[in-house]
Design an enzyme around this catalytic site. Structure first.
Site, PDB file in Angstrom:
ATOM      1  N   PRO A   1      58.071  33.199  82.899  1.00 26.17           N
ATOM      2  CA  PRO A   1      58.852  33.097  81.830  1.00 26.17           C
ATOM      3  C   PRO A   1      60.354  33.122  81.685  1.00 26.17           C
ATOM      4  O   PRO A   1      61.087  32.779  80.733  1.00 26.17           O
ATOM      5  CB  PRO A   1      58.183  34.047  80.686  1.00 26.17           C
ATOM      6  CG  PRO A   1      57.361  35.036  81.630  1.00 26.17           C
ATOM      7  CD  PRO A   1      57.180  34.499  83.032  1.00 26.17           C
TER       8      PRO A   1
ATOM      9  N   GLU B   1      51.016  42.136  85.745  1.00 29.82           N
ATOM     10  CA  GLU B   1      52.107  42.482  84.646  1.00 29.82           C
ATOM     11  C   GLU B   1      53.643  41.971  85.479  1.00 29.82           C
ATOM     12  O   GLU B   1      54.576  42.058  84.857  1.00 29.82           O
ATOM     13  CB  GLU B   1      52.143  43.809  84.533  1.00 29.82           C
ATOM     14  CG  GLU B   1      51.523  44.582  83.490  1.00 29.82           C
ATOM     15  CD  GLU B   1      49.925  44.338  83.724  1.00 29.82           C
ATOM     16  OE1 GLU B   1      49.537  44.354  84.901  1.00 29.82           O
ATOM     17  OE2 GLU B   1      49.142  44.402  82.842  1.00 29.82           O
TER      18      GLU B   1
ATOM     19  N   ARG C   1      52.687  12.029  86.870  1.00 31.34           N
ATOM     20  CA  ARG C   1      52.749  10.814  86.232  1.00 31.34           C
ATOM     21  C   ARG C   1      54.137  10.085  86.539  1.00 31.34           C
ATOM     22  O   ARG C   1      54.330   8.974  85.974  1.00 31.34           O
ATOM     23  CB  ARG C   1      52.387  10.976  84.553  1.00 31.34           C
ATOM     24  CG  ARG C   1      53.410  11.866  83.883  1.00 31.34           C
ATOM     25  CD  ARG C   1      52.795  12.101  82.640  1.00 31.34           C
ATOM     26  NE  ARG C   1      52.558  10.926  81.698  1.00 31.34           N
ATOM     27  CZ  ARG C   1      53.659  10.381  81.267  1.00 31.34           C
ATOM     28  NH1 ARG C   1      54.610  10.972  81.465  1.00 31.34           N
ATOM     29  NH2 ARG C   1      53.117   9.296  80.461  1.00 31.34           N
TER      30      ARG C   1
ATOM     31  N   ASP D   1      57.911   6.374  77.453  1.00 30.13           N
ATOM     32  CA  ASP D   1      57.413   7.777  76.826  1.00 30.13           C
ATOM     33  C   ASP D   1      58.743   8.045  75.845  1.00 30.13           C
ATOM     34  O   ASP D   1      59.774   7.935  76.359  1.00 30.13           O
ATOM     35  CB  ASP D   1      57.091   8.702  78.042  1.00 30.13           C
ATOM     36  CG  ASP D   1      56.024   8.367  78.464  1.00 30.13           C
ATOM     37  OD1 ASP D   1      55.190   7.772  77.836  1.00 30.13           O
ATOM     38  OD2 ASP D   1      55.837   8.979  79.669  1.00 30.13           O
TER      39      ASP D   1
END
Ligand code: ADE
Length: 249
Positions: free
Chosen positions: A91, A118, A156, A171
């Site tokens: 993160p 953790e 992709r 896109d």
């Protein structure tokens, strides 16, 4: 062929997303190969221990560095380092974007390290990963789902993976604008009908309408994207039209 290696304590999680639809076809077509390597297979003590208590104390367990280093080294031996990228999913990494997907699609091999518990011993980030990537400002239970997201977006972008030659170029975010709306049959559904212009057969008019809808959607939903967008003269004129219509003019 692009080679993707995933370093994860939970290899079974990947069978679903990589065993269906476009990714499955890309693998079968030899455009992409995906292997999952379990660090537990590189923990050589009797119980194959992959985590331990944090130095300095505190709650939870931390993934040990040695099985992760050995797992990564087992899949990177063959290739030169400038053709591969070792990516730690966490993160605290750089935000994942379409731009990043395009950049990663240029490597021959991508290795994704999925952290768990953790935390992960920080020497993995410092000395093993080339970079750390986050898929958004929220915390998941592990790096597996984020790795699946990144692999899907990168796959992709690879030549030949999307059937139609113009697939990815159309896109949202590829062009820097949101997409225009698409419709298919029936022409009238529960009283909601398809915009007349799309049935007109006038291709220039349709192209102009679609461009205008892209600009309008972007202006209304993601105006931040327009800040850096290079508007050409026609775009600028269409935006003027949109703004006039919005102010009731
Ligand atoms: N691991 C846990 N949360 C994550 C996130 N948001 N992005 C990447 N890896 C993660």
């Amino acid at each position: 062929m692009m080679r993707i290696d995933i370093i994860s304590l939970f290899p079974d999680m990947f069978a679903g997303p990589f065993g269906h639809s476009i990714i499955k076809r890309a693998r079968e077509a030899g455009l992409l190969s995906v292997q999952v390597t379990n660090p537990r297979d590189f923990a050589f003590d009797k119980h194959h221990i992959v985590d331990d208590y944090p130095f300095g104390g505190g709650a939870g367990m931390v993934m040990k560095p040695d099985p992760v280093f050995l797992a990564v080294e087992s899949v990177t031996a063959e290739r030169e380092s400038d053709k591969r990228r070792v990516i730690l999913m966490c993160p605290g990494g750089q935000s994942f974007t379409q731009q990043k997907a395009r950049e990663l699609a240029g490597y021959e091999q991508l290795v994704f390290i999925c952290g768990h518990y953790e935390g992960l011993d920080d020497r993995v980030r410092q000395h093993l990963a080339d970079e750390a990537v986050s898929i958004g400002d929220y915390v998941l239970t592990g790096g597996e789902l984020p790795a699946m997201v990144v692999v899907d977006a990168v796959a992709r972008m690879l030549p030949g993976v999307l059937g139609a030659s113009d697939g990815a170029e159309q896109d949202s975010f590829y062009s820097g604008l949101l997409e225009y709306p698409q419709y298919t049959r029936p022409r009238d559904f529960r009283g909601w009908s398809v915009p007349d212009v799309l049935i007109s057969g006038d291709h220039a008019k349709i192209a102009r309408w679609r461009r205008k809808q892209s600009l309008k959607n972007t202006l209304e939903r993601r105006p931040d994207l327009l800040v850096d967008f290079p508007l050409n003269a026609e775009d600028a004129a269409l935006l003027e039209e949109i703004k006039k219509e919005r102010s009731g003019g």
